[in-house]
Design a protein around this motif. Structure first.
Motif, PDB file in Angstrom:
ATOM      1  N   LEU A 267     -32.070 -24.581  15.100  1.00 26.66           N
ATOM      2  CA  LEU A 267     -32.030 -23.285  14.422  1.00 26.66           C
ATOM      3  C   LEU A 267     -33.345 -22.960  13.734  1.00 26.66           C
ATOM      4  O   LEU A 267     -33.787 -21.812  13.721  1.00 26.66           O
ATOM      5  N   LYS A 268     -33.994 -23.967  13.155  1.00 30.74           N
ATOM      6  CA  LYS A 268     -35.226 -23.692  12.414  1.00 30.74           C
ATOM      7  C   LYS A 268     -36.334 -24.619  12.868  1.00 30.74           C
ATOM      8  O   LYS A 268     -36.097 -25.746  13.314  1.00 30.74           O
ATOM      9  N   ASP A 269     -37.557 -24.151  12.743  1.00 33.41           N
ATOM     10  CA  ASP A 269     -38.715 -24.897  13.212  1.00 33.41           C
ATOM     11  C   ASP A 269     -39.093 -26.027  12.267  1.00 33.41           C
ATOM     12  O   ASP A 269     -39.562 -27.084  12.703  1.00 33.41           O
ATOM     13  N   ASN A 270     -38.906 -25.831  10.979  1.00 27.95           N
ATOM     14  CA  ASN A 270     -39.309 -26.824   9.985  1.00 27.95           C
ATOM     15  C   ASN A 270     -38.065 -27.463   9.367  1.00 27.95           C
ATOM     16  O   ASN A 270     -37.431 -26.877   8.484  1.00 27.95           O
ATOM     17  N   PRO A 271     -37.693 -28.665   9.784  1.00 31.41           N
ATOM     18  CA  PRO A 271     -36.438 -29.255   9.319  1.00 31.41           C
ATOM     19  C   PRO A 271     -36.459 -29.730   7.878  1.00 31.41           C
ATOM     20  O   PRO A 271     -35.404 -30.050   7.331  1.00 31.41           O
ATOM     21  N   VAL A 272     -37.628 -29.816   7.242  1.00 32.58           N
ATOM     22  CA  VAL A 272     -37.683 -30.341   5.880  1.00 32.58           C
ATOM     23  C   VAL A 272     -37.620 -29.226   4.833  1.00 32.58           C
ATOM     24  O   VAL A 272     -37.693 -29.502   3.636  1.00 32.58           O
ATOM     25  N   GLN A 273     -37.460 -27.983   5.272  1.00 30.15           N
ATOM     26  CA  GLN A 273     -37.342 -26.858   4.354  1.00 30.15           C
ATOM     27  C   GLN A 273     -35.903 -26.343   4.353  1.00 30.15           C
ATOM     28  O   GLN A 273     -35.186 -26.455   5.350  1.00 30.15           O
ATOM     29  N   PRO A 274     -35.446 -25.766   3.237  1.00 28.56           N
ATOM     30  CA  PRO A 274     -34.108 -25.174   3.210  1.00 28.56           C
ATOM     31  C   PRO A 274     -33.976 -24.078   4.277  1.00 28.56           C
ATOM     32  O   PRO A 274     -34.944 -23.419   4.646  1.00 28.56           O
ATOM     33  N   THR A 275     -32.781 -23.896   4.736  1.00 27.36           N
ATOM     34  CA  THR A 275     -32.498 -22.866   5.736  1.00 27.36           C
ATOM     35  C   THR A 275     -32.492 -21.499   5.073  1.00 27.36           C
ATOM     36  O   THR A 275     -32.000 -21.336   3.956  1.00 27.36           O
ATOM     37  N   THR A 276     -33.038 -20.517   5.765  1.00 27.91           N
ATOM     38  CA  THR A 276     -33.024 -19.146   5.252  1.00 27.91           C
ATOM     39  C   THR A 276     -32.167 -18.272   6.156  1.00 27.91           C
ATOM     40  O   THR A 276     -32.019 -18.538   7.350  1.00 27.91           O
ATOM     41  N   TRP A 277     -31.616 -17.211   5.573  1.00 28.16           N
ATOM     42  CA  TRP A 277     -30.787 -16.296   6.359  1.00 28.16           C
ATOM     43  C   TRP A 277     -31.617 -15.601   7.435  1.00 28.16           C
ATOM     44  O   TRP A 277     -31.113 -15.302   8.524  1.00 28.16           O
ATOM     45  N   SER A 278     -32.878 -15.363   7.180  1.00 24.42           N
ATOM     46  CA  SER A 278     -33.733 -14.712   8.174  1.00 24.42           C
ATOM     47  C   SER A 278     -33.856 -15.560   9.430  1.00 24.42           C
ATOM     48  O   SER A 278     -33.969 -15.036  10.551  1.00 24.42           O
ATOM     49  N   GLU A 279     -33.824 -16.902   9.274  1.00 27.41           N
ATOM     50  CA  GLU A 279     -33.879 -17.781  10.445  1.00 27.41           C
ATOM     51  C   GLU A 279     -32.619 -17.629  11.291  1.00 27.41           C
ATOM     52  O   GLU A 279     -32.672 -17.667  12.522  1.00 27.41           O
ATOM     53  N   VAL A 280     -31.484 -17.452  10.637  1.00 30.07           N
ATOM     54  CA  VAL A 280     -30.230 -17.249  11.369  1.00 30.07           C
ATOM     55  C   VAL A 280     -30.278 -15.905  12.102  1.00 30.07           C
ATOM     56  O   VAL A 280     -29.900 -15.822  13.278  1.00 30.07           O
ATOM     57  N   GLU A 281     -30.729 -14.868  11.421  1.00 34.07           N
ATOM     58  CA  GLU A 281     -30.819 -13.545  12.055  1.00 34.07           C
ATOM     59  C   GLU A 281     -31.750 -13.580  13.262  1.00 34.07           C
ATOM     60  O   GLU A 281     -31.447 -12.979  14.310  1.00 34.07           O
ATOM     61  N   LEU A 282     -32.865 -14.273  13.130  1.00 30.98           N
ATOM     62  CA  LEU A 282     -33.808 -14.378  14.237  1.00 30.98           C
ATOM     63  C   LEU A 282     -33.175 -15.124  15.409  1.00 30.98           C
ATOM     64  O   LEU A 282     -33.337 -14.727  16.576  1.00 30.98           O
ATOM     65  N   ALA A 283     -32.455 -16.180  15.120  1.00 30.29           N
ATOM     66  CA  ALA A 283     -31.820 -16.952  16.184  1.00 30.29           C
ATOM     67  C   ALA A 283     -30.757 -16.131  16.907  1.00 30.29           C
ATOM     68  O   ALA A 283     -30.591 -16.248  18.125  1.00 30.29           O
ATOM     69  N   LEU A 284     -30.034 -15.299  16.178  1.00 31.49           N
ATOM     70  CA  LEU A 284     -28.991 -14.482  16.798  1.00 31.49           C
ATOM     71  C   LEU A 284     -29.564 -13.447  17.760  1.00 31.49           C
ATOM     72  O   LEU A 284     -28.845 -12.933  18.625  1.00 31.49           O
ATOM     73  N   GLN A 285     -30.836 -13.147  17.631  1.00 34.54           N
ATOM     74  CA  GLN A 285     -31.465 -12.235  18.588  1.00 34.54           C
ATOM     75  C   GLN A 285     -31.584 -12.876  19.965  1.00 34.54           C
ATOM     76  O   GLN A 285     -31.640 -12.187  20.986  1.00 34.54           O
ATOM     77  N   ASP A 286     -31.611 -14.218  19.998  1.00 35.56           N
ATOM     78  CA  ASP A 286     -31.710 -14.933  21.267  1.00 35.56           C
ATOM     79  C   ASP A 286     -30.341 -15.181  21.899  1.00 35.56           C
ATOM     80  O   ASP A 286     -30.211 -15.233  23.121  1.00 35.56           O
ATOM     81  N   GLY A 287     -29.318 -15.367  21.084  1.00 38.27           N
ATOM     82  CA  GLY A 287     -27.997 -15.649  21.652  1.00 38.27           C
ATOM     83  C   GLY A 287     -27.087 -16.293  20.636  1.00 38.27           C
ATOM     84  O   GLY A 287     -27.090 -15.932  19.459  1.00 38.27           O
ATOM     85  N   THR A 288     -26.312 -17.280  21.064  1.00 40.27           N
ATOM     86  CA  THR A 288     -25.306 -17.920  20.227  1.00 40.27           C
ATOM     87  C   THR A 288     -25.939 -18.915  19.258  1.00 40.27           C
ATOM     88  O   THR A 288     -26.799 -19.707  19.633  1.00 40.27           O
ATOM     89  N   VAL A 289     -25.489 -18.861  18.015  1.00 39.95           N
ATOM     90  CA  VAL A 289     -25.847 -19.848  17.003  1.00 39.95           C
ATOM     91  C   VAL A 289     -24.603 -20.690  16.749  1.00 39.95           C
ATOM     92  O   VAL A 289     -23.504 -20.146  16.607  1.00 39.95           O
ATOM     93  N   TYR A 290     -24.759 -22.017  16.708  1.00 38.40           N
ATOM     94  CA  TYR A 290     -23.582 -22.851  16.490  1.00 38.40           C
ATOM     95  C   TYR A 290     -23.882 -24.002  15.543  1.00 38.40           C
ATOM     96  O   TYR A 290     -25.026 -24.451  15.411  1.00 38.40           O
TER      97      TYR A 290
END
Length: 528
Positions: A181-204
């Motif tokens: 889901l995110k490029d940098n695994p040592v940083q907290p997850t942001t909602w913008s990363e989820v939104e960006l991923a949903l542009q490609d397809g399914t997030v799970y």
């Protein structure tokens, strides 16, 4: 923390790998293997047997209502706690309705006889709305939504995966293609990363029951009803995905619970086994499961909508999308229903993953007694019979609670139960190798059968149950403690499988789990 949750989510892959090694070595297919022969495997659901299951579930709602009114049959405290943890503040009876539905399903003789490991079952929200009083059966809609639940991921260390854009636009339709889901695994997850991923397809999100409190409660309720280890994944798919997931099979029986939006599902009968490929892991790791060449017509082709439940048996291929609105015999299926993001829960009933099948019992028995377990299974039907779940939980019948209570009191497993399972294992062994057992070689002593059965029920399955109770309780997605607990519980699950390898006298399995636990501990400590 991020490395902990990454290792926590990766643990399922190791379990699937080990289970594959055990059973594929045990059941490598012949190129000339015939198709599955049991007629139920290729028969679609019919209204009469589906209505029989619905009637059984409706009876469960009525019984629960009567029990609550009379107070003669109070629920166990752990069930009451799970009901409370699952209940939504806007729907006070939601937890009770979920419990009644799950209990009704497992107490349905029709479900066990006609559907379990035989065919998929689609239960619509309209069916369930007719089951309970005062619409209390509408327990699914809103259980997990983007706005109320998924957005809690913002600022947490929860990580997930997303499918590649080539699946969404239909460029690639046959095998998995996904990334973190995110490029940098040592940083907290942001909602913008989820939104960006949903542009490609399914997030799970795998193992979501250990990360969101209401999903943990649902895992517990499901485990209490089925008496099997559980695990839930969350799948979030935007409209317009030509392929949400490509055709594949899973090692688990699953209940797909649609909590928001809609998704088209096609479910097929298991194809003829393919030499050298695990039937429970088709369509993954580079394997292509062709609809045209291997699957034929689907047993179910329907748009699963908010409030629906779809049961898919282990090994049954399926594929999904959010593009095609099919005419499935209802008005709902004739219109474009993909106008919002689809969210569904895949509740796994994990008997094969945790070595609770006759094939795994046979493997442990022969390993312990120093006998050859490798073989070639030419009959598809024999393979699937060997992969049946041993009689635990709802599969053991009404006597299961008495068997468990007696085991807790004495530490000894009921003799009649042991004899029953022993005979079932022997039947499978003879079916797999009719020219070996009783002809040229004697069975191992009954005492060895009893040791294996007792260990699996008393030490193995019970340890998993106790651990999952801890894993799926006291959860806060924003809490660092929740992330660490999820990781620690996953490590303990691997330790349980390590002990299974030791009990079975299989050093390779024992060492693999021990080494991977050690590697994950080192990796997590180095990244704290």
């Amino acid at each position: 923390l991020t490395m902990a949750v990454t290792c926590h989510c990766a643990a399922a892959s190791l379990l699937c790998l080990i289970s594959t090694l055990v059973v594929v070595a045990d059941a490598s297919a012949s190129a000339d293997a015939p198709p599955r022969t049991c007629s139920l495997f290729s028969a679609p659901q019919t209204d009469d047997i589906r209505h029989a299951v619905l009637a059984d579930i409706r009876s469960s709602f009525e019984k629960q209502h009567a029990d609550e009114t009379s107070s003669l049959s109070p629920l166990p405290s752990k069930t009451t706690n799970a009901i409370q943890d699952f209940t939504d503040r806007t729907a006070k009876d939601k937890g009770r309705a979920a419990h009644a539905f799950l209990r009704g399903l497992t107490q349905s003789s029709t479900f066990l006889k006609e559907y379990w490991h035989k065919r998929p079952l689609h239960i619509r929200s309209s069916d369930m709305m007719r089951m309970g009083s005062n619409n209390n059966s509408d327990w699914i809609a809103g259980t997990f939504t983007v706005d109320r639940h998924l957005k809690q991921i913002d600022g947490s260390y929860i990580n997930g995966h997303c499918t590649a854009e080539i699946l969404r636009n239909g460029t690639k339709t046959d095998t998995w293609a996904f990334r973190s889901l995110k490029d940098n695994p040592v940083q907290p997850t942001t909602w913008s990363e989820v939104e960006l991923a949903l542009q490609d397809g399914t997030v799970y999100f795998n193992n979501a029951g250990s990360l969101w409190p209401n999903l943990g409660a649902l895992c517990r309720l499901t485990a209490y009803a089925f008496g099997l280890p559980t695990n839930v994944n969350v799948y979030v798919t935007p409209p317009g995905c030509a392929v949400s997931v490509p055709p594949h099979t899973d090692r688990q029986d699953v209940l797909c619970i649609q909590t928001q939006g809609a998704k088209r599902w096609r479910v097929y009968a298991p194809p003829k086994r393919k030499s050298g490929v695990d039937p429970l892991n088709r369509g993954k790791n580079g394997d292509v499961l062709s609809i045209e060449e291997e699957l034929g017509q689907p047993l179910i082709d329907a748009v699963v909508q908010r409030g629906d439940v779809l049961y898919v048996p282990t090994g049954f291929p399926h594929t999904t999308d959010t593009v095609t609105a099919v005419d499935d015999g209802t008005e709902l299926g004739k219109e474009n229903v993909f106008d919002e993001t689809s969210v569904h829960l895949t509740m796994g009933l994990d008997s094969s993953v945790w070595f609770l099948t006759y094939a795994h019992l046979r493997w442990a028995l022969l390993q312990r007694t120093g006998k050859e377990f490798r073989m070639e299974i030419k009959s598809d039907e024999s393979y699937w019979n060997s992969m049946e779940t041993m009689p635990i939980g709802f599969l053991a019948g009404d006597d299961w609670s008495d068997i468990v209570d007696g085991l807790k009191e004495t530490g000894i497993l009921d003799g009649a139960y042991v004899a029953r399972v022993t005979q079932a294992i022997k039947d499978v062994m003879v079916e797999l190798e009719p020219e070996r057992w009783g002809a040229t070689e004697n069975f191992p002593p009954n005492e060895e059968f009893a040791k294996v059965i007792t260990y699996v029920v008393r030490d193995h399955a019970q340890a998993l149950s106790d651990l999952q109770e801890k894993m799926f309780t006291n959860i806060d997605p924003q809490s660092d403690d929740t992330i660490m607990k999820a990781y620690q519980c996953t490590q303990e699950q691997n330790a349980i499988m390590e002990r299974f390898g030791k009990f079975s006298k299989n050093e390779a399995m024992e060492q693999i789990f021990a080494q991977n636990r050690a590697k994950r501990d080192i990796l997590t400590k180095n990244n704290q």
